[in-house]
Write an enzyme that holds these catalytic residues in place. Sequence first.
Site, short mmCIF file in Angstrom:
data_model
loop_
_atom_site.label_atom_id
_atom_site.label_comp_id
_atom_site.label_asym_id
_atom_site.label_seq_id
_atom_site.Cartn_x
_atom_site.Cartn_y
_atom_site.Cartn_z
N HIS A 1 0.86 -1.19 0.00
CA HIS A 1 0.00 0.00 0.00
C HIS A 1 0.89 1.24 0.00
O HIS A 1 2.04 1.16 0.39
CB HIS A 1 -0.94 -0.03 1.20
CG HIS A 1 -2.14 -0.90 0.96
ND1 HIS A 1 -3.43 -0.47 1.16
CD2 HIS A 1 -2.22 -2.16 0.47
CE1 HIS A 1 -4.26 -1.44 0.82
NE2 HIS A 1 -3.56 -2.48 0.41
N GLU A 2 0.33 2.36 -0.47
CA GLU A 2 1.14 3.54 -0.74
C GLU A 2 2.39 3.10 -1.50
O GLU A 2 3.53 3.37 -1.11
CB GLU A 2 1.52 4.30 0.54
CG GLU A 2 0.34 4.82 1.32
CD GLU A 2 -0.36 3.74 2.13
OE1 GLU A 2 0.34 2.89 2.70
OE2 GLU A 2 -1.60 3.72 2.15
N GLU B 1 -11.07 2.49 1.67
CA GLU B 1 -10.90 3.21 2.93
C GLU B 1 -11.36 4.67 2.86
O GLU B 1 -11.81 5.23 3.85
CB GLU B 1 -9.43 3.15 3.37
CG GLU B 1 -8.48 3.80 2.36
CD GLU B 1 -7.00 3.44 2.61
OE1 GLU B 1 -6.73 2.33 3.07
OE2 GLU B 1 -6.16 4.29 2.33
#
Length: 711
Positions: A489-490, A514
């Site tokens: 993620h990111e 999210e």
Amino acid sequence: MGKRKLQVTTFFLGLLFFSACKKAETNFTVNSPNTNISVAFSLSEKGQPMYMVKHKNETVIDTSYMSFDFKDLPALKDNFRIINATTAVFDESWDMPWGEQLTVRNNYNELVLNLEEETEAKRKLNIHFKIYNDGVGFRYEFPEQENLKEVLITDENTEFNLTGDHKVWWIPGDWDIYEHLYNETKFSEIDALSKRNHENLAATYIPENAVNTPVTMKTDAGLYLSFHEADLTNFAGMTLKIDPANLNMVSELVGSNRLGGKAKLTLPFNTPWRSIQIAEKAGDLIESKLSLNLNEPNEIGEVDYFTPMKYVGIWWEMHIGKSTWDMEGSQDMNTWTEGKSATSRHGATTDNAKKYIDFASQNGIKGLLVEGWNTGWDKWLAEANAREGIFDFMTPYADYNFNEVMAYAKNKGVEVIMHHETSAAPLTYEKQMDEAYNFMKVNGINSVKTGYVGEIIPKGEYHHGQWMVNHYHKVLVDAAKKKIAVNAHEPIKATGKRRTYPNAIAREGLRGQEFNAWATDGGNPPNHLPTVAFTRMLSGPIDFTPGVFNIKFDDYKKGNQVNTTLAHQLALYVVIYSPIQMACDLPEHYILDGKVHPAFQFITDVGVDWQQTKVLDGEVADFVTIARQERETDNWFVGGITDENARNQNITFDFLEAGKTYKATVYKDAEDSHWNDNPQAYQIEKIEVTNSSTYNVNLSPGGGFAISIMQ
Ligand code: NOJ
Ligand code: CA
């Protein structure tokens, strides 16, 4: 594996086979295998490399120049001559260890130009084109040479000179994050700078009017184009700077303040491929495997330690504010701020993990993710200089009995997925990685979700710059050595490296589910995923985390909701490709009238690893319908989603085997479903289908449908 055919032709200066022009020896044209696409390469009067791309006589990319600027060295730009040019034909098939389909055909014609400066230094540069039926890729190859040993690139200037004011679906060229909503504007109206200062982003930096890739366009004539890069390795990520007046784009590499440039390299090296997908139908963009084909074959061997799977997790409950990642309860994660709450609401407790494990094992879900299991979360949102060294990837919180959870999961046949939030402190992570991966393997954990929330430490680096590209790469390589699969993620954007490193199973790199839980801008609008399917999804698998059934979650947050119907959430398991798919809602939200929600059966049944994929219909940002056949079982699943507009889809089941009758279950919107007014209404219908059946389904505003066709 299919047979690889390779024919090489070398053209020496003065020979034929190039289009007629005043300087014949500097003009080369090569077609795609089906001749629909052609690339013309030549040198300008000043000896500068330039190229053009055509699709069936329509110019798609007009004369576009190429050059590099360096620190303390003259630019590599003009005064070139072509010392050699070679073409080759390539045709092979390769198998995906897991993926959208089993076999991929890799068929292209290539052109390699060896250029040399006509100056005393005689610096050399090769430009390598691959022309496919579904698009074009090209890269720069800096060969070993006498007068150029090392470069600090301050700018790569690859132009993409468009031939019209196309409709564009774009996100800003943020150097730190891709989690922006897609904008739909004419090319000349792209204004990325107006997207600065997004309040829900822990790290964001948009220095130019540039866009991130993949960026997808539609011409007035109805042709689809998508620009991206492939095999981003030891280089800076590429954004595309917009010149609205001239309808031109130029590569703008992500920089590094510490480097004082964009990318530092020692020769010999190759840049990533710059790619242009070209399609007559929107759905063909999704079926294209251009990006994967531009990458090198598998270098890590079998990845049988990774099983494609669905998973549940202690996750959504933190995002909606039911619980926290940290045990101390000192951080209000759902507003992403510090603010002590009176009591601990720690999500990752032994008992809670057992509750999820029970639900998973009872409902055919293989995996469990537990976030907030390890110490450090009480400080993870601190200022940059206070974030180094806070996370510990081996030490569980006191109320999480790691061994007990592992034993319980094993007993119930559930596989635990590790979570490593680095809080964007990659050096802290690199220090612990070896030990942390050994700890995983000792405990039988084969995959890890990583995270990089916040501004990168050390300051001056960005998520998408060369330094971080190398970090993400190191994680993949080191994890592969330990037989660990990675879901980042990111992340850095996907550029098809999963072909070479199939332990790169999925990633975020977009506005995920999210945002519906905590964004203050209304979350993801109904057209988000019909846009993502034709933009972000072209780059690779997405850990979007679908499956919210309690659409409004008013018990937790009145001001937020998911902006789709329940049937749309189901459809995402087919539409959004990933070999790991979360059923992200709380176990109690999957219970209706004391029993497992009838619609959950689709999530239990749906495949995650595919024999083949067919995009049945779709239009960028409006709707998309995809059918996928599961490997081994041969079951088919169909998913369709729409934007805020109601729609009707007529499905033809001609992809099914002839002469067979299949039992199908349709999960669809109710007549009065609506993403805002009545999102949880749904209908289930059982039908029988053959390969000559058709079925008409209505999609509500923000709605969708999902069909399972089981043998
Ligand atoms: C952001 C990730 O996208 C999300 O999935 C995760 O729960 C949080 N960071 C915490 O790591
Ligand atoms: Ca995120």
